[in-house]
Enzyme design. Sequence first.
Site, PDB file in Angstrom:
ATOM      1  N   HIS A 168      28.725  10.957   6.262  1.00 24.91           N
ATOM      2  CA  HIS A 168      29.433  12.223   6.479  1.00 24.91           C
ATOM      3  C   HIS A 168      30.200  12.120   7.800  1.00 24.91           C
ATOM      4  CE1 HIS A 168      29.257  16.944   6.472  1.00 24.91           C
ATOM      5  NE2 HIS A 168      30.382  16.485   6.946  1.00 24.91           N
ATOM      6  N   GLU A 212      36.890  14.633   9.922  1.00 29.58           N
ATOM      7  CA  GLU A 212      35.864  14.125  10.848  1.00 29.58           C
ATOM      8  C   GLU A 212      36.482  13.683  12.169  1.00 29.58           C
ATOM      9  OE1 GLU A 212      32.368  14.249  10.296  1.00 29.58           O
ATOM     10  OE2 GLU A 212      33.233  15.591   8.830  1.00 29.58           O
ATOM     11  N   HIS A 272      35.437  15.974  15.186  1.00 26.59           N
ATOM     12  CA  HIS A 272      34.417  15.334  16.038  1.00 26.59           C
ATOM     13  C   HIS A 272      34.994  14.184  16.875  1.00 26.59           C
ATOM     14  CE1 HIS A 272      31.514  17.606  13.673  1.00 26.59           C
ATOM     15  NE2 HIS A 272      32.106  17.151  12.584  1.00 26.59           N
TER      16      HIS A 272
HETATM   17  O1  U2P Z   1      27.351  23.208   9.836  1.00 24.03           O
HETATM   18  C1  U2P Z   1      28.708  23.143   9.510  1.00 24.03           C
HETATM   19  C2  U2P Z   1      29.392  21.937  10.098  1.00 24.03           C
HETATM   20  O2  U2P Z   1      29.395  21.976  11.530  1.00 24.03           O
HETATM   21  C3  U2P Z   1      29.254  20.639  12.046  1.00 24.03           C
HETATM   22  N1  U2P Z   1      27.947  20.498  12.728  1.00 24.03           N
HETATM   23  C4  U2P Z   1      26.865  21.151  12.264  1.00 24.03           C
HETATM   24  C5  U2P Z   1      25.640  21.056  12.907  1.00 24.03           C
HETATM   25  C6  U2P Z   1      25.540  20.283  14.061  1.00 24.03           C
HETATM   26  O3  U2P Z   1      24.483  20.188  14.685  1.00 24.03           O
HETATM   27  N2  U2P Z   1      26.649  19.608  14.503  1.00 24.03           N
HETATM   28  C7  U2P Z   1      27.853  19.701  13.878  1.00 24.03           C
HETATM   29  O4  U2P Z   1      28.825  19.085  14.293  1.00 24.03           O
HETATM   30  C8  U2P Z   1      29.403  19.754  10.865  1.00 24.03           C
HETATM   31  O5  U2P Z   1      30.800  19.570  10.732  1.00 24.03           O
HETATM   32  P1  U2P Z   1      31.654  18.953   9.556  1.00 24.03           P
HETATM   33  O6  U2P Z   1      32.075  17.620  10.015  1.00 24.03           O
HETATM   34  O7  U2P Z   1      30.825  18.878   8.337  1.00 24.03           O
HETATM   35  O8  U2P Z   1      32.763  19.956   9.406  1.00 24.03           O
HETATM   36  C9  U2P Z   1      28.740  20.631   9.790  1.00 24.03           C
HETATM   37  O9  U2P Z   1      28.885  20.221   8.494  1.00 24.03           O
END
Ligand code: U2P
Length: 247
Positions: free
Chosen positions: A61, A117, A121
């Site tokens: 993921h 992603e 992030h």
């Molecule tokens: O929970 C929804 C989305 O927020 C991001 N997430 C969640 C929990 C955490 O501890 N850290 C975090 O980054 C994830 O982001 P995504 O890449 O899926 O959009 C998670 O799915």
Amino acid sequence: MRGIIIVSLLILQSLVVSSSPTSPDFNFFYWVNYWPGAICDSQKGCCPPTKGNTASDFIIHGLWPQFNNGTWPAFCDQTNLFDISKISDLVCQMEKKWTEWGVWKCPSNETNLWEHEWNKHGTCVQSIFDHHSYFLTNLKFKYKLDLLNILKQKGIKPNDGFYSLDEIKNAIKCVIGFAPGIECNEDVKGNKQLFQIYICLDNYAKEFVECPYVPDKSCASKIKFPKFPERDPLNESLSVMSSVSTT
Ligand code: U2P
């Protein structure tokens, strides 16, 4: 003359400081893998990838920077958004290990997931990664840690059976030394099931670490490990052969 030397030294010092790598401004990483079977047998259903292989496996993921208090940075830099040309040599491997099962869009398109992603992030971890090293690091951990095999070795198989949450965590702890976080979702009958595994890494994404903050992700003490979606020979599409459990 003395003044010139001092000024020169100060300039030199500031150049050295500005060109040295900065340290991460977050505390650790979650490296998260999901189980496609848990998407396909949920109420939302799934949209299998059109490319890549559909070998039974956990799928990457993403690699998410985290703070110790359970919060995280996101979408940190609008000036360096996803650019697939920077990772063209990795695409082939990513199409196998980092596929999209329609979490966001159908028909599925893994480029959306990669783009999401990085933009969400990856842009927050530029103190240690560029585009290429961010994606490569995800792939390296994928090759290093075979989560499905680790579970199978302990008799925990994707067969719609129910397994103890502690057993699942311990199986992984036995191999990497630290318990992962487990996220569950629900199948169409409301059974809690294994959806995502959160592995904690240090803030340079080099080593496994004890999770500073364990995500509490709504599991039960026993959870279902759904079957991997199988190819339906009748219509050449992928579907879940068994989304209904008996318990
Ligand atoms: O929970 C929804 C989305 O927020 C991001 N997430 C969640 C929990 C955490 O501890 N850290 C975090 O980054 C994830 O982001 P995504 O890449 O899926 O959009 C998670 O799915």
